[in-house]
Design a protein around this motif. Structure first.
Motif, mmCIF file in Angstrom:
data_model
loop_
_atom_site.group_PDB
_atom_site.id
_atom_site.type_symbol
_atom_site.label_atom_id
_atom_site.label_comp_id
_atom_site.label_asym_id
_atom_site.label_seq_id
_atom_site.Cartn_x
_atom_site.Cartn_y
_atom_site.Cartn_z
ATOM 1 N N SER A 77 10.894 3.706 1.555
ATOM 2 C CA SER A 77 10.752 4.373 0.254
ATOM 3 C C SER A 77 9.830 3.539 -0.630
ATOM 4 O O SER A 77 9.561 2.367 -0.330
ATOM 5 C CB SER A 77 12.116 4.523 -0.434
ATOM 6 N N VAL A 78 9.366 4.154 -1.710
ATOM 7 C CA VAL A 78 8.531 3.412 -2.658
ATOM 8 C C VAL A 78 9.340 2.280 -3.276
ATOM 9 O O VAL A 78 8.846 1.168 -3.443
ATOM 10 C CB VAL A 78 7.966 4.349 -3.749
ATOM 11 N N THR A 79 10.590 2.552 -3.592
ATOM 12 C CA THR A 79 11.457 1.523 -4.172
ATOM 13 C C THR A 79 11.597 0.345 -3.219
ATOM 14 O O THR A 79 11.494 -0.820 -3.632
ATOM 15 C CB THR A 79 12.841 2.112 -4.498
ATOM 16 N N ALA A 80 11.810 0.625 -1.945
ATOM 17 C CA ALA A 80 11.931 -0.448 -0.950
ATOM 18 C C ALA A 80 10.631 -1.227 -0.831
ATOM 19 O O ALA A 80 10.649 -2.451 -0.653
ATOM 20 C CB ALA A 80 12.339 0.122 0.398
ATOM 21 N N LEU A 81 9.505 -0.541 -0.936
ATOM 22 C CA LEU A 81 8.208 -1.219 -0.886
ATOM 23 C C LEU A 81 8.076 -2.196 -2.041
ATOM 24 O O LEU A 81 7.712 -3.360 -1.848
ATOM 25 C CB LEU A 81 7.067 -0.201 -0.930
ATOM 26 N N VAL A 82 8.378 -1.745 -3.237
ATOM 27 C CA VAL A 82 8.265 -2.608 -4.420
ATOM 28 C C VAL A 82 9.202 -3.801 -4.307
ATOM 29 O O VAL A 82 8.824 -4.933 -4.599
ATOM 30 C CB VAL A 82 8.524 -1.799 -5.712
ATOM 31 N N ARG A 83 10.412 -3.564 -3.846
ATOM 32 C CA ARG A 83 11.386 -4.656 -3.700
ATOM 33 C C ARG A 83 10.982 -5.658 -2.626
ATOM 34 O O ARG A 83 11.369 -6.825 -2.686
ATOM 35 C CB ARG A 83 12.764 -4.094 -3.398
ATOM 36 N N ALA A 84 10.204 -5.217 -1.645
ATOM 37 C CA ALA A 84 9.771 -6.108 -0.566
ATOM 38 C C ALA A 84 8.706 -7.099 -1.028
ATOM 39 O O ALA A 84 8.511 -8.138 -0.394
ATOM 40 C CB ALA A 84 9.243 -5.295 0.613
ATOM 41 N N LEU A 85 8.030 -6.784 -2.114
ATOM 42 C CA LEU A 85 6.951 -7.646 -2.607
ATOM 43 C C LEU A 85 7.491 -8.686 -3.581
ATOM 44 O O LEU A 85 8.270 -8.371 -4.469
ATOM 45 C CB LEU A 85 5.887 -6.801 -3.320
ATOM 46 N N ALA A 86 7.043 -9.911 -3.397
ATOM 47 C CA ALA A 86 7.430 -10.982 -4.320
ATOM 48 C C ALA A 86 6.597 -10.866 -5.597
ATOM 49 O O ALA A 86 5.435 -10.490 -5.553
ATOM 50 C CB ALA A 86 7.196 -12.338 -3.667
ATOM 51 N N PRO A 87 7.193 -11.177 -6.752
ATOM 52 C CA PRO A 87 6.417 -11.155 -7.995
ATOM 53 C C PRO A 87 5.315 -12.208 -7.958
ATOM 54 O O PRO A 87 5.523 -13.259 -7.365
ATOM 55 C CB PRO A 87 7.447 -11.492 -9.071
ATOM 56 N N PRO A 88 4.174 -12.012 -8.548
ATOM 57 C CA PRO A 88 3.770 -10.754 -9.189
ATOM 58 C C PRO A 88 3.424 -9.713 -8.134
ATOM 59 O O PRO A 88 2.842 -10.027 -7.094
ATOM 60 C CB PRO A 88 2.530 -11.137 -9.988
ATOM 61 N N ARG A 89 3.809 -8.483 -8.395
ATOM 62 C CA ARG A 89 3.643 -7.416 -7.414
ATOM 63 C C ARG A 89 2.312 -6.705 -7.587
ATOM 64 O O ARG A 89 1.905 -6.403 -8.690
ATOM 65 C CB ARG A 89 4.787 -6.426 -7.551
ATOM 66 N N LEU A 118 0.835 -1.201 0.000
ATOM 67 C CA LEU A 118 0.000 0.000 0.000
ATOM 68 C C LEU A 118 0.869 1.250 0.000
ATOM 69 O O LEU A 118 1.803 1.363 0.794
ATOM 70 C CB LEU A 118 -0.894 0.034 1.247
ATOM 71 N N LEU A 119 0.528 2.167 -0.875
ATOM 72 C CA LEU A 119 1.162 3.481 -0.898
ATOM 73 C C LEU A 119 0.199 4.440 -0.225
ATOM 74 O O LEU A 119 -0.903 4.660 -0.718
ATOM 75 C CB LEU A 119 1.424 3.930 -2.340
ATOM 76 N N GLY A 120 0.599 4.980 0.893
ATOM 77 C CA GLY A 120 -0.270 5.884 1.644
ATOM 78 C C GLY A 120 -0.792 5.193 2.884
ATOM 79 O O GLY A 120 -1.594 4.276 2.794
ATOM 80 N N LEU A 121 -0.289 5.606 4.037
ATOM 81 C CA LEU A 121 -0.673 4.988 5.311
ATOM 82 C C LEU A 121 -1.292 6.010 6.260
ATOM 83 O O LEU A 121 -1.127 5.939 7.466
ATOM 84 C CB LEU A 121 0.548 4.325 5.961
ATOM 85 N N GLY A 122 -2.027 6.938 5.670
ATOM 86 C CA GLY A 122 -2.753 7.912 6.481
ATOM 87 C C GLY A 122 -3.969 7.243 7.093
ATOM 88 O O GLY A 122 -3.984 6.028 7.314
ATOM 89 N N VAL A 123 -4.996 8.001 7.352
ATOM 90 C CA VAL A 123 -6.183 7.469 8.033
ATOM 91 C C VAL A 123 -6.787 6.291 7.261
ATOM 92 O O VAL A 123 -7.014 5.211 7.824
ATOM 93 C CB VAL A 123 -7.231 8.581 8.233
ATOM 94 N N ILE A 124 -7.044 6.473 5.987
ATOM 95 C CA ILE A 124 -7.691 5.416 5.198
ATOM 96 C C ILE A 124 -6.725 4.274 4.902
ATOM 97 O O ILE A 124 -7.052 3.101 5.074
ATOM 98 C CB ILE A 124 -8.273 5.997 3.899
ATOM 99 N N GLY A 125 -5.518 4.608 4.466
ATOM 100 C CA GLY A 125 -4.542 3.573 4.137
ATOM 101 C C GLY A 125 -4.155 2.727 5.328
ATOM 102 O O GLY A 125 -4.012 1.511 5.235
#
Length: 70
Positions: free
Chosen positions: A50-62, A6-13
């Motif tokens: 970072s966004v890059t770190a988030l993407v790298r943390a996810l296994a494919p398919p992302r 998830l990108l965005g961890l405010g109230v809704i995220g």
């Protein structure tokens, strides 16, 4: 186990991320606001610096979803 980013961890995220984590999903998230990341981490979200770190943390398919509303 489902893995979701998830990108965005405010109230809704953060609420979405916490709910998914309680349902047994592995949730990774990023927010540019350090306090938002800290609150999400306290609710079981694996927080990326970072966004890059988030993407790298996810296994494919992302899968990433933006929870930003304005």
């Amino acid at each position: 186990m489902r893995e979701i980013g998830l990108l965005g961890l405010g109230v809704i995220g953060r609420a979405l991320a916490a709910n998914l984590a309680r349902q047994g999903c592995a949730v990774h998230g990023f927010d540019p606001v350090p306090e938002a990341r800290a609150r999400a981490a306290a609710e079981g979200v694996a927080v990326a610096e970072s966004v890059t770190a988030l993407v790298r943390a996810l296994a494919p398919p992302r899968l990433a979803n933006s929870a930003r509303f304005r």
